[in-house]
Each structure stands twice: as C-alpha cells, then as structure tokens.
Design a protein around this motif. Structure first.
Motif, PDB file in Angstrom:
ATOM      1  N   TYR A   1      33.702  41.414  38.483  1.00 40.42           N
ATOM      2  CA  TYR A   1      32.216  41.853  39.106  1.00 40.42           C
ATOM      3  C   TYR A   1      31.484  42.446  37.785  1.00 40.42           C
ATOM      4  O   TYR A   1      30.119  42.184  37.910  1.00 40.42           O
ATOM      5  CB  TYR A   1      32.632  43.201  39.951  1.00 40.42           C
ATOM      6  CG  TYR A   1      33.182  42.772  41.151  1.00 40.42           C
ATOM      7  CD1 TYR A   1      32.738  41.687  41.826  1.00 40.42           C
ATOM      8  CD2 TYR A   1      34.423  43.722  41.816  1.00 40.42           C
ATOM      9  CE1 TYR A   1      33.575  41.370  43.280  1.00 40.42           C
ATOM     10  CE2 TYR A   1      34.757  43.258  42.944  1.00 40.42           C
ATOM     11  CZ  TYR A   1      34.472  42.100  43.660  1.00 40.42           C
ATOM     12  OH  TYR A   1      35.109  41.794  44.903  1.00 40.42           O
ATOM     13  N   LEU A   2      32.034  43.148  36.937  1.00 41.40           N
ATOM     14  CA  LEU A   2      30.961  43.533  35.666  1.00 41.40           C
ATOM     15  C   LEU A   2      30.240  42.366  34.961  1.00 41.40           C
ATOM     16  O   LEU A   2      29.087  42.538  34.927  1.00 41.40           O
ATOM     17  CB  LEU A   2      31.803  44.451  34.748  1.00 41.40           C
ATOM     18  CG  LEU A   2      32.226  45.812  35.365  1.00 41.40           C
ATOM     19  CD1 LEU A   2      33.151  46.560  34.476  1.00 41.40           C
ATOM     20  CD2 LEU A   2      31.155  46.773  35.623  1.00 41.40           C
ATOM     21  N   ASN A   3      31.197  41.560  34.856  1.00 36.58           N
ATOM     22  CA  ASN A   3      30.593  40.188  33.988  1.00 36.58           C
ATOM     23  C   ASN A   3      29.553  39.536  35.050  1.00 36.58           C
ATOM     24  O   ASN A   3      28.686  39.061  34.339  1.00 36.58           O
ATOM     25  CB  ASN A   3      31.660  39.265  33.596  1.00 36.58           C
ATOM     26  CG  ASN A   3      32.383  39.708  32.257  1.00 36.58           C
ATOM     27  OD1 ASN A   3      32.067  39.943  31.484  1.00 36.58           O
ATOM     28  ND2 ASN A   3      33.851  39.981  32.729  1.00 36.58           N
ATOM     29  N   ASN A   4      29.990  39.418  36.186  1.00 35.41           N
ATOM     30  CA  ASN A   4      29.028  38.605  37.312  1.00 35.41           C
ATOM     31  C   ASN A   4      27.681  39.622  37.293  1.00 35.41           C
ATOM     32  O   ASN A   4      26.374  39.084  37.272  1.00 35.41           O
ATOM     33  CB  ASN A   4      29.501  38.554  38.645  1.00 35.41           C
ATOM     34  CG  ASN A   4      30.692  37.621  38.531  1.00 35.41           C
ATOM     35  OD1 ASN A   4      30.710  36.693  37.746  1.00 35.41           O
ATOM     36  ND2 ASN A   4      31.259  37.552  39.604  1.00 35.41           N
ATOM     37  N   LEU A   5      27.758  41.108  37.126  1.00 36.44           N
ATOM     38  CA  LEU A   5      26.513  41.831  37.354  1.00 36.44           C
ATOM     39  C   LEU A   5      25.796  41.767  36.176  1.00 36.44           C
ATOM     40  O   LEU A   5      24.755  41.789  36.420  1.00 36.44           O
ATOM     41  CB  LEU A   5      27.137  43.333  37.707  1.00 36.44           C
ATOM     42  CG  LEU A   5      27.588  43.622  38.933  1.00 36.44           C
ATOM     43  CD1 LEU A   5      28.293  45.018  38.995  1.00 36.44           C
ATOM     44  CD2 LEU A   5      26.472  43.905  39.923  1.00 36.44           C
ATOM     45  N   LYS A   6      26.505  41.626  35.105  1.00 31.82           N
ATOM     46  CA  LYS A   6      25.639  41.377  33.670  1.00 31.82           C
ATOM     47  C   LYS A   6      25.162  40.156  33.799  1.00 31.82           C
ATOM     48  O   LYS A   6      23.832  40.093  33.395  1.00 31.82           O
ATOM     49  CB  LYS A   6      27.040  41.308  32.518  1.00 31.82           C
ATOM     50  CG  LYS A   6      26.282  40.938  31.117  1.00 31.82           C
ATOM     51  CD  LYS A   6      27.224  41.231  30.140  1.00 31.82           C
ATOM     52  CE  LYS A   6      26.845  40.744  28.768  1.00 31.82           C
ATOM     53  NZ  LYS A   6      26.548  39.552  28.470  1.00 31.82           N
ATOM     54  N   ALA A   7      25.453  39.009  34.221  1.00 32.79           N
ATOM     55  CA  ALA A   7      24.882  37.759  34.225  1.00 32.79           C
ATOM     56  C   ALA A   7      23.531  37.991  35.077  1.00 32.79           C
ATOM     57  O   ALA A   7      22.614  37.088  34.700  1.00 32.79           O
ATOM     58  CB  ALA A   7      25.917  36.759  34.465  1.00 32.79           C
TER      59      ALA A   7
END
Length: 269
Positions: free
Chosen positions: A58-64
């Motif tokens: 989720y954090l990586n997707n939020l970052k993107a």
C-alpha cells in the motif's frame, strides 16, 4: 497380620503408580499447552508478516500515486501561469494603447483565455483504502491522519475547481472571449499550443481574411465590448491566480506526505 502388610504394601504401590501417572498427565498437558502457544505465536508472526507486506505494498502504491499527482500539479501550475501571463500582457497592452489596437500579437493571448484545465485526483490507492476501510493497515497513526486530511483537502479542491471551471469560466468568460478574441483569424498562442502538444496534437484552422480582422478590431473596441472584455480578462486573471495558489498549496502538502511515506518505506525495507 501378613495379609494386612501385603494390603498396605499394595496400596502404596498403587499410590505410587497413580502419582507417576498424574505427573505424566500433567507433563503431557503442559507440553500440549506449550505447543499450542508456540503454534499461535508462529501463526501470529505469519499473520503480522502478511499484514506488514500488505502495508508495504500500500505504501509503495501511495508513493507512486503521489508522484503522479505532483507531476499533474506541475502541469496545472504551468497552465495557470500561462493564463496569468497572457492576461497580464493583455491588460498592459490595453493600458498602453488606450484600448484594443495593434492586436496581431495580442489576439492569440486573448484566445488562450477560452481554455481551462481540469483538476484530476490521482490518488486511487488512498481512495481504495478509505472506501474499503483498509486505511487502518497503515500503522503510523500520524501518517494515517495526514492521509485522511489530505483526501478531504484534495476532494474539496477538485470540487471547487470543477465548479469554477463550469460556472465562472465556461458560463461567464469563455463566450465573451470567443466572440471578441478572433479564434478564426488568429487561433491560440504558440505557448498554449505547445502546452496542448505535450499531451496530444492540436490542429486549428486559420481563416485568412483581412476584412474579418478589420471587423474584429471595430467590434472589440465598441464601448460595451471593450468594457466587457477587459473586465473579464481581469476576472480571468484573478481566477487563475486563485487556482495557481491552490495547486501550489496542494503540491506542497503532497510533497510533505510523500516524504513521510518514503520514510515509512525505508523503515520497513
């Protein structure tokens, strides 16, 4: 008497056997309980690992998403800057020439004011987390609160932008600029065309008619048209300044949250 001794001895042996059995049974129970506790701990560890892996995803997707949002905000800010610059130039030209005269370089800038840019929310992961109630997957309470507040801010800004585009630009200013701006004779400025071409090719048809240009100058300089046009140029300038400030504020907030998410990813990597 011998029978009594034998009976007592037998009872002691039986008592010893029962004690040993009881100890053995208790030992077995303790081992079973320990085994269950270990199994539960392993299961909890696996479940926590699964949750942490999901959180990291989720954090990586939020970052993107936030990086995409920043890029889109840069586009929005650049567009509003063009509108501000063009409207400033039109007003300066109007003041220097005491009206709309010698307009060959100015009409394209006036035509640019018939356009407007739509704000888009790129934060699909955040919306998904909120709609599915998975936002609690984010362990950092401070980050979670920032994300919730950010979603509210960006949702409100998107709604205000759409209302402004429809009610204030489309319904109030655009029609006037199309009527007096000379789209047919001049088209858009090269700066605006380049902006459009960054996303998709734009082709416009120019009508080559000098009489049409003469009529255009006479029409725009009629007192009521002149008043309406310059008022709406100034109004459009104000709207774009507001939109630019709003986009810049959203961009700053987005960059702050992006930094928080990057820190969380570093902690979990």
């Amino acid at each position: 008497m011998m029978k009594l001794f034998k009976s007592m001895r037998k009872n002691r042996l039986n008592l010893g056997k029962n004690t040993k059995y009881l100890k053995y049974a208790i030992g077995e129970i303790i081992l079973v309980v320990i085994g269950i506790l270990i199994a539960l701990q392993i299961n909890n560890w696996k479940e926590n690992q699964k949750l942490r892996h999901q959180e990291l995803t989720y954090l990586n997707n939020l970052k993107a998403d936030l990086e995409t949002q920043i890029n889109m905000l840069v586009v929005n800010i650049d567009y509003e800057t063009i509108i501000i610059d063009q409207s400033n130039d039109i007003i300066k030209h109007y003041e220097l020439n005491k009206g709309f005269n010698s307009m060959d370089s100015v009409f394209p800038k006036l035509n640019d004011l018939t356009t407007r840019w739509t704000f888009s929310n790129a934060n699909t992961t955040l919306l998904q987390l909120l709609n599915s109630n998975q936002i609690n997957s984010i362990q950092n309470v401070g980050l979670k609160e920032h994300l919730i507040a950010f979603n509210q801010q960006i949702d409100l800004f998107a709604k205000n932008t759409n209302i402004s585009n429809t009610n204030l630009i489309d319904n109030i200013t655009t029609g006037a600029f199309i009527s007096t701006g000379g789209i047919a004779s001049y088209g858009y400025s090269s700066r605006m065309i380049q902006k459009f071409n960054d996303f998709y090719p734009v082709k416009g048809k120019i009508v080559h008619d000098n009489e049409l240009k003469k009529t255009l100058i006479k029409t725009i300089n009629k007192p009521l048209n002149k008043l309406e046009t310059i008022n709406k140029v100034a109004y459009r300038n104000m709207l774009s300044n507001l939109q630019k400030s709003g986009n810049e504020a959203i961009k700053t907030r987005t960059e702050q949250i992006l930094k928080m998410i990057e820190n969380e990813i570093d902690l979990r990597s």
